[in-house]
Write a protein that holds these residues in place. Structure first.
Motif, PDB file in Angstrom:
ATOM      1  N   TYR A  63       0.836  -1.200   0.000  1.00 37.70           N
ATOM      2  CA  TYR A  63       0.000   0.000   0.000  1.00 37.70           C
ATOM      3  C   TYR A  63       0.876   1.257   0.000  1.00 37.70           C
ATOM      4  CZ  TYR A  63      -3.068   3.723   1.537  1.00 37.70           C
ATOM      5  OH  TYR A  63      -3.731   4.914   1.621  1.00 37.70           O
ATOM      6  N   ARG A  66       2.398   1.936  -3.375  1.00 43.71           N
ATOM      7  CA  ARG A  66       1.436   2.464  -4.349  1.00 43.71           C
ATOM      8  C   ARG A  66       1.187   3.952  -4.103  1.00 43.71           C
ATOM      9  NH1 ARG A  66      -2.414  -1.319  -4.304  1.00 43.71           N
ATOM     10  NH2 ARG A  66      -3.771  -0.199  -2.875  1.00 43.71           N
ATOM     11  N   ILE A 134     -23.252   2.067  -1.173  1.00 44.17           N
ATOM     12  CA  ILE A 134     -22.119   2.128  -0.244  1.00 44.17           C
ATOM     13  C   ILE A 134     -22.140   0.910   0.682  1.00 44.17           C
ATOM     14  CG2 ILE A 134     -20.967   3.502   1.532  1.00 44.17           C
ATOM     15  CD1 ILE A 134     -22.536   5.939   0.442  1.00 44.17           C
ATOM     16  N   CYS A 137     -18.056  -0.050   5.522  1.00 45.55           N
ATOM     17  CA  CYS A 137     -16.609   0.167   5.386  1.00 45.55           C
ATOM     18  C   CYS A 137     -15.834  -1.074   5.852  1.00 45.55           C
ATOM     19  CB  CYS A 137     -16.157   1.367   6.199  1.00 45.55           C
ATOM     20  SG  CYS A 137     -17.179   2.845   5.992  1.00 45.55           S
ATOM     21  N   SER A 139     -16.464  -4.083   5.505  1.00 42.96           N
ATOM     22  CA  SER A 139     -16.464  -5.228   4.598  1.00 42.96           C
ATOM     23  C   SER A 139     -15.212  -5.230   3.719  1.00 42.96           C
ATOM     24  CB  SER A 139     -17.736  -5.284   3.750  1.00 42.96           C
ATOM     25  OG  SER A 139     -17.833  -4.171   2.902  1.00 42.96           O
ATOM     26  N   PHE A 152      -5.889  -3.008   1.339  1.00 39.70           N
ATOM     27  CA  PHE A 152      -6.958  -2.323   2.070  1.00 39.70           C
ATOM     28  C   PHE A 152      -6.400  -1.753   3.368  1.00 39.70           C
ATOM     29  CE2 PHE A 152      -8.638  -5.534  -0.704  1.00 39.70           C
ATOM     30  CZ  PHE A 152      -9.622  -4.848  -1.391  1.00 39.70           C
ATOM     31  N   PRO A 153      -6.056  -0.462   3.373  1.00 41.56           N
ATOM     32  CA  PRO A 153      -5.318   0.112   4.507  1.00 41.56           C
ATOM     33  C   PRO A 153      -6.204   0.268   5.739  1.00 41.56           C
ATOM     34  CG  PRO A 153      -5.973   1.838   2.987  1.00 41.56           C
ATOM     35  CD  PRO A 153      -6.350   0.539   2.339  1.00 41.56           C
ATOM     36  N   GLN A 158      -6.100   6.971  12.151  1.00 40.77           N
ATOM     37  CA  GLN A 158      -5.928   8.129  11.261  1.00 40.77           C
ATOM     38  C   GLN A 158      -6.694   9.329  11.819  1.00 40.77           C
ATOM     39  OE1 GLN A 158      -3.691   8.119   9.382  1.00 40.77           O
ATOM     40  NE2 GLN A 158      -3.545   6.380   7.981  1.00 40.77           N
ATOM     41  N   ASP A 178      -6.427   4.085  -7.010  1.00 45.02           N
ATOM     42  CA  ASP A 178      -6.799   2.957  -6.156  1.00 45.02           C
ATOM     43  C   ASP A 178      -7.179   1.788  -7.054  1.00 45.02           C
ATOM     44  OD1 ASP A 178      -8.937   4.737  -6.865  1.00 45.02           O
ATOM     45  OD2 ASP A 178     -10.282   3.527  -5.645  1.00 45.02           O
ATOM     46  N   LEU A 182     -12.047   0.875  -6.632  1.00 38.75           N
ATOM     47  CA  LEU A 182     -12.895   0.324  -5.570  1.00 38.75           C
ATOM     48  C   LEU A 182     -13.292   1.399  -4.566  1.00 38.75           C
ATOM     49  CD1 LEU A 182     -11.120  -3.097  -4.904  1.00 38.75           C
ATOM     50  CD2 LEU A 182     -13.433  -2.769  -5.802  1.00 38.75           C
ATOM     51  N   ILE A 186     -16.953   4.389  -4.248  1.00 41.02           N
ATOM     52  CA  ILE A 186     -17.687   4.508  -2.987  1.00 41.02           C
ATOM     53  C   ILE A 186     -17.646   5.952  -2.480  1.00 41.02           C
ATOM     54  CG2 ILE A 186     -17.642   3.831  -0.551  1.00 41.02           C
ATOM     55  CD1 ILE A 186     -16.728   1.036  -1.619  1.00 41.02           C
ATOM     56  N   PHE A 202     -14.133   6.438  12.675  1.00 41.01           N
ATOM     57  CA  PHE A 202     -12.867   5.694  12.709  1.00 41.01           C
ATOM     58  C   PHE A 202     -11.783   6.422  13.505  1.00 41.01           C
ATOM     59  CE2 PHE A 202     -14.836   3.531   9.049  1.00 41.01           C
ATOM     60  CZ  PHE A 202     -14.710   2.229   9.499  1.00 41.01           C
TER      61      PHE A 202
HETATM   62  C1  HEC Z   1     -15.018  -2.264  -1.894  1.00 38.46           C
HETATM   63  C2  HEC Z   1     -13.971  -2.109  -0.934  1.00 38.46           C
HETATM   64  C3  HEC Z   1     -13.962  -0.867  -0.067  1.00 38.46           C
HETATM   65  C4  HEC Z   1     -14.963  -0.424   0.738  1.00 38.46           C
HETATM   66  C5  HEC Z   1     -16.338  -1.039   0.953  1.00 38.46           C
HETATM   67  C6  HEC Z   1     -14.466   0.750   1.395  1.00 38.46           C
HETATM   68  N1  HEC Z   1     -13.185   0.997   1.003  1.00 38.46           N
HETATM   69 FE1  HEC Z   1     -12.014   2.547   1.616  1.00 38.46          FE
HETATM   70  N2  HEC Z   1     -10.476   1.862   0.489  1.00 38.46           N
HETATM   71  C7  HEC Z   1     -10.529   0.782  -0.346  1.00 38.46           C
HETATM   72  C8  HEC Z   1      -9.252   0.636  -1.001  1.00 38.46           C
HETATM   73  C9  HEC Z   1      -8.868  -0.432  -2.016  1.00 38.46           C
HETATM   74  C10 HEC Z   1      -8.410   1.673  -0.507  1.00 38.46           C
HETATM   75  C11 HEC Z   1      -6.941   1.940  -0.892  1.00 38.46           C
HETATM   76  C12 HEC Z   1      -6.921   2.994  -1.965  1.00 38.46           C
HETATM   77  C13 HEC Z   1      -5.569   3.223  -2.558  1.00 38.46           C
HETATM   78  O1  HEC Z   1      -4.773   2.293  -2.642  1.00 38.46           O
HETATM   79  O2  HEC Z   1      -5.325   4.370  -2.949  1.00 38.46           O
HETATM   80  C14 HEC Z   1      -9.222   2.431   0.414  1.00 38.46           C
HETATM   81  C15 HEC Z   1      -8.763   3.561   1.092  1.00 38.46           C
HETATM   82  C16 HEC Z   1      -9.541   4.341   1.915  1.00 38.46           C
HETATM   83  C17 HEC Z   1      -9.095   5.566   2.543  1.00 38.46           C
HETATM   84  C18 HEC Z   1      -7.715   6.173   2.467  1.00 38.46           C
HETATM   85  C19 HEC Z   1      -6.877   5.679   3.633  1.00 38.46           C
HETATM   86  C20 HEC Z   1      -5.512   6.304   3.701  1.00 38.46           C
HETATM   87  O3  HEC Z   1      -4.713   5.867   4.537  1.00 38.46           O
HETATM   88  O4  HEC Z   1      -5.221   7.223   2.933  1.00 38.46           O
HETATM   89  C21 HEC Z   1     -10.150   6.048   3.267  1.00 38.46           C
HETATM   90  C22 HEC Z   1     -10.190   7.306   4.095  1.00 38.46           C
HETATM   91  C23 HEC Z   1     -11.251   5.121   3.093  1.00 38.46           C
HETATM   92  N3  HEC Z   1     -10.849   4.096   2.258  1.00 38.46           N
HETATM   93  C24 HEC Z   1     -12.485   5.249   3.707  1.00 38.46           C
HETATM   94  C25 HEC Z   1     -13.530   4.358   3.567  1.00 38.46           C
HETATM   95  C26 HEC Z   1     -14.806   4.508   4.215  1.00 38.46           C
HETATM   96  C27 HEC Z   1     -15.175   5.629   5.167  1.00 38.46           C
HETATM   97  C28 HEC Z   1     -15.583   3.467   3.813  1.00 38.46           C
HETATM   98  C29 HEC Z   1     -17.029   3.199   4.149  1.00 38.46           C
HETATM   99  C30 HEC Z   1     -17.967   4.259   3.846  1.00 38.46           C
HETATM  100  C31 HEC Z   1     -14.779   2.659   2.911  1.00 38.46           C
HETATM  101  N4  HEC Z   1     -13.539   3.215   2.797  1.00 38.46           N
HETATM  102  C32 HEC Z   1     -15.217   1.494   2.280  1.00 38.46           C
HETATM  103  C33 HEC Z   1     -11.618  -0.066  -0.535  1.00 38.46           C
HETATM  104  C34 HEC Z   1     -12.840   0.045   0.099  1.00 38.46           C
END
Ligand code: HEC
Ligand code: HEC
Ligand code: HEC
Ligand code: HEC
Length: 501
Positions: A63, A66, A134, A137, A139, A152-153, A158, A178, A182, A186, A202
């Motif tokens: 991660y 990337r 949506i 999160c 999942s 998936f970080p 944070q 990303d 993915l 969302i 969070f």
């Molecule tokens: C379908 C899968 C999926 C779901 C469901 C999901 N995420 Fe993510 N999320 C990702 C992925 C993949 C990344 C990494 C993105 C990248 O590599 O740039 C990410 C990255 C993030 C980041 C950036 C973290 C960082 O350290 O910069 C945030 C903030 C975030 N997600 C918030 C959420 C929130 C809030 C929810 C629920 C509303 C959610 N995500 C639901 C897949 C998902």
């Protein structure tokens, strides 16, 4: 050669060695613009909340790499990090990120979907807003947002303003790159109130907070938060089940809550009856609420019903017990025991106001036609690699955090068995087309959904519990004849159906 000179030379040829990760982290790289990470991310890598500098300690190396690439290539626009990423050499980047990924981070509580959701942030994190596209999160980001694998970080640890900035960046298009869009998809579906609610949730989770067990005896509080509970949003299917916060703390509401917890966390809550790593919700998304994903409100009003599979008129309890035998590869809970009672109560409550015996739009999984030329396992494998492997694993093995699966397995010993509905190609194709990849339902073509369903079901899985005399041939004749399934077929020289060890 002058020893001092050779040392200098050595220093030039290999400017950074393994141990220098710490040096770069605390003093910066060779170029002045490659500033010391510690000055902003903290000596411990836990960031600085007040300034919005993120935690980077313990983030997965894949991660981190990337992200640095994204800064360098401008996929992630940020005036602070872009010059730093550009000034670091490739070697320096690799070495400092290796170091960062080994920095210890505290243990955070692993809050699962079985927990209560008391405010808008928790609702989004633990329930999602499926009518708006949506998913929960957790999942993808794992229980409590602790992170899963290299892609998936973690969201815990944070700062609130950092999380909000990232979601806004995706919404504005200044953060890209990303995998499979993915997260972008969302974030773009979220409104401002949801961005701030999720970030608040969070960032407020503290290390070491006790993991809330199933809290079926506590009432859900009604909160005046900006984001609406999922079911209050307009539903695209023919029926809208009641909102979770309409439950009180009377005995009926408690039984319903217990049923919900069993449904979303089956492998833990109904352990004695589950023989694999699955939960009911894995195939009935949004806690059994989502139209087109086998919603419980589409099923409950339709029983008792004649089932060809059982050659009998099944009660709803019989139907539920069958799920444990096949989909969960386990044993059937007693018909009048607490597990079936609670699951039936949950289904009954979700069906509040539904017409008995009248199938509502959104029942089951919408069937899609088999491609005219038949399915193609090679194309299926290609689709799998492009669209599925990131979550379900290159070997279909899924991905765990601790004991529990976040991404459920698609084949192998911990998957559904050969007698399950999902082992049929038509049901699997229908489920996949409407619901997968997670958060991107209805994006695969129907043909690709068939190809990948066939590829998925061309792998070995636990044997059909109805197996006759250990014979695939006899079992096929008795239970699978005329059905769209690869049971008993030979794929790559292997006769399918014998079962996993
Ligand atoms: C379908 C899968 C999926 C779901 C469901 C999901 N995420 Fe993510 N999320 C990702 C992925 C993949 C990344 C990494 C993105 C990248 O590599 O740039 C990410 C990255 C993030 C980041 C950036 C973290 C960082 O350290 O910069 C945030 C903030 C975030 N997600 C918030 C959420 C929130 C809030 C929810 C629920 C509303 C959610 N995500 C639901 C897949 C998902
Ligand atoms: C002057 C302050 C500053 C310095 C020095 C700094 N960073 Fe950052 N870093 C930030 C800020 C601010 C962000 C958030 C940027 C954004 O919103 O994209 C960030 C984000 C990151 C991210 C993305 C985190 C995530 O969860 O996606 C990584 C990785 C990172 N920095 C690594 C480093 C490394 C390695 C160094 C040292 C070579 C370093 N940073 C030096 C301020 C700094
Ligand atoms: C591996 C995926 C999978 C899992 C896990 C799973 N199901 Fe299902 N379920 C299906 C499929 C596919 C169907 C429809 C095909 C069929 O009838 O077998 C279905 C059908 C149903 C139906 C009937 C739907 C209707 O409209 O008639 C109910 C009720 C149900 N499942 C409940 C459960 C419960 C409760 C659990 C957990 C104990 C569970 N399922 C676990 C895949 C799954
Ligand atoms: C972003 C991660 C992600 C991607 C990509 C993804 N899935 Fe899933 N998949 C999930 C999650 C999470 C679940 C369980 C949903 C739940 O519990 O709410 C699931 C459930 C399933 C299930 C039912 C449960 C089981 O294990 O049998 C099948 C089948 C499935 N996915 C197939 C696919 C296929 C085929 C693809 C590619 C076209 C795909 N998925 C892409 C995350 C993903």
């Amino acid at each position: 050669m002058n020893p001092r000179y050779s040392l200098l030379l050595l220093g030039f040829c290999t400017p950074v060695l393994g141990a220098d990760g710490l040096a770069i982290y605390t003093h910066g790289g060779a170029k002045p613009a490659a500033m010391a990470c510690a000055s902003c991310h903290g000596a411990d890598g836990m960031g600085m909340a007040a300034a919005g500098f993120p935690r980077i300690a313990g983030l997965p190396e894949a991660y981190l790499e990337r992200q640095m690439r994204a800064y360098r290539e401008g996929l992630r626009a940020n005036p602070v990090m872009q010059p730093i990423a550009a000034a670091l050499t490739e070697d320096e980047t690799r070495i400092v990120l290796q170091y960062v990924s080994t920095l210890p981070a505290p243990a955070y509580p692993q809050i699962t979907r079985a927990a209560e959701a008391r405010d808008a942030g928790a609702v989004l994190a633990l329930r999602g807003d499926w009518p708006q596209g949506i998913p929960e999160c957790v999942s993808c980001h794992g229980p409590g947002g602790v992170g899963v694998g290299g892609d998936f970080p973690p969201l815990v640890g944070q700062p609130e303003n950092y999380l909000m900035d990232q979601l806004d960046a995706w919404r504005k298009g200044t953060r890209k790159g990303d995998p499979q869009d993915l997260m972008g998809r969302i974030a773009r579906a979220m409104n401002e109130a949801q961005v701030s609610a999720a970030a608040g949730y969070f960032s407020a989770l503290k290390p070491g907070t006790a993991v809330p067990a199933q809290t079926t005896d506590e009432p859900a509080s009604k909160t005046a938060n900006a984001a609406p509970p999922p079911s209050a949003a307009p539903s695209t299917s023919g029926f809208t089940p009641p909102a979770e916060d309409s439950l009180g703390d009377d005995p009926f509401s408690q039984l319903v809550r217990q049923g919900r917890a069993l449904f979303v966390d089956t492998a833990r809550e109904a352990r004695p009856f589950v023989g694999n790593g699955m939960n009911c919700v894995n195939c009935h998304l949004d806690q059994g609420r989502l139209g087109g994903s086998g919603p419980l409100w589409g099923a409950y009003p339709m029983y008792p019903a004649w089932r060809v599979k059982d050659k009998a008129v099944d009660s709803y309890a019989d139907r539920l017990r069958g799920c444990f035998r096949f989909s969960m590869n386990g044993t059937e809970p007693p018909v009048d025991g607490p597990v079936i009672q609670a699951l039936a109560a949950y289904s009954y409550w979700l069906s509040t106001g539904a017409r008995i015996g009248l199938a509502p739009a959104g029942r089951g999984y919408p069937a899609i036609p088999e491609p005219a030329g038949g399915y193609d396992l090679v194309q299926g494998q290609k689709v799998y690699g492009q669209s599925c492997a990131i979550c379900h694993g290159t070997q279909g093995q899924g991905m765990k955090v601790g004991e529990g699966y976040v991404f459920p397995p698609l084949w192998g010993a911990d998957s559904y068995n050969w007698g399950a509905g999902m082992a049929r190609l038509d049901y699997a194709a229908a489920f996949i087309h409407t619901n997968m990849p997670l958060g991107q339902g209805n994006t695969l073509s129907p043909a690709d959904a068939w190809h990948v369903a066939a590829y998925m079901n061309s792998h070995e899985r636990p044997r059909d519990p109805r197996m006759i005399d250990g014979s695939v041939e006899k079992t096929r004749a008795a239970f699978h004849a005329g059905q769209p399934t690869l049971y008993g077929a030979t794929v790559n020289g292997v006769r399918l159906g014998a079962g996993t060890p």
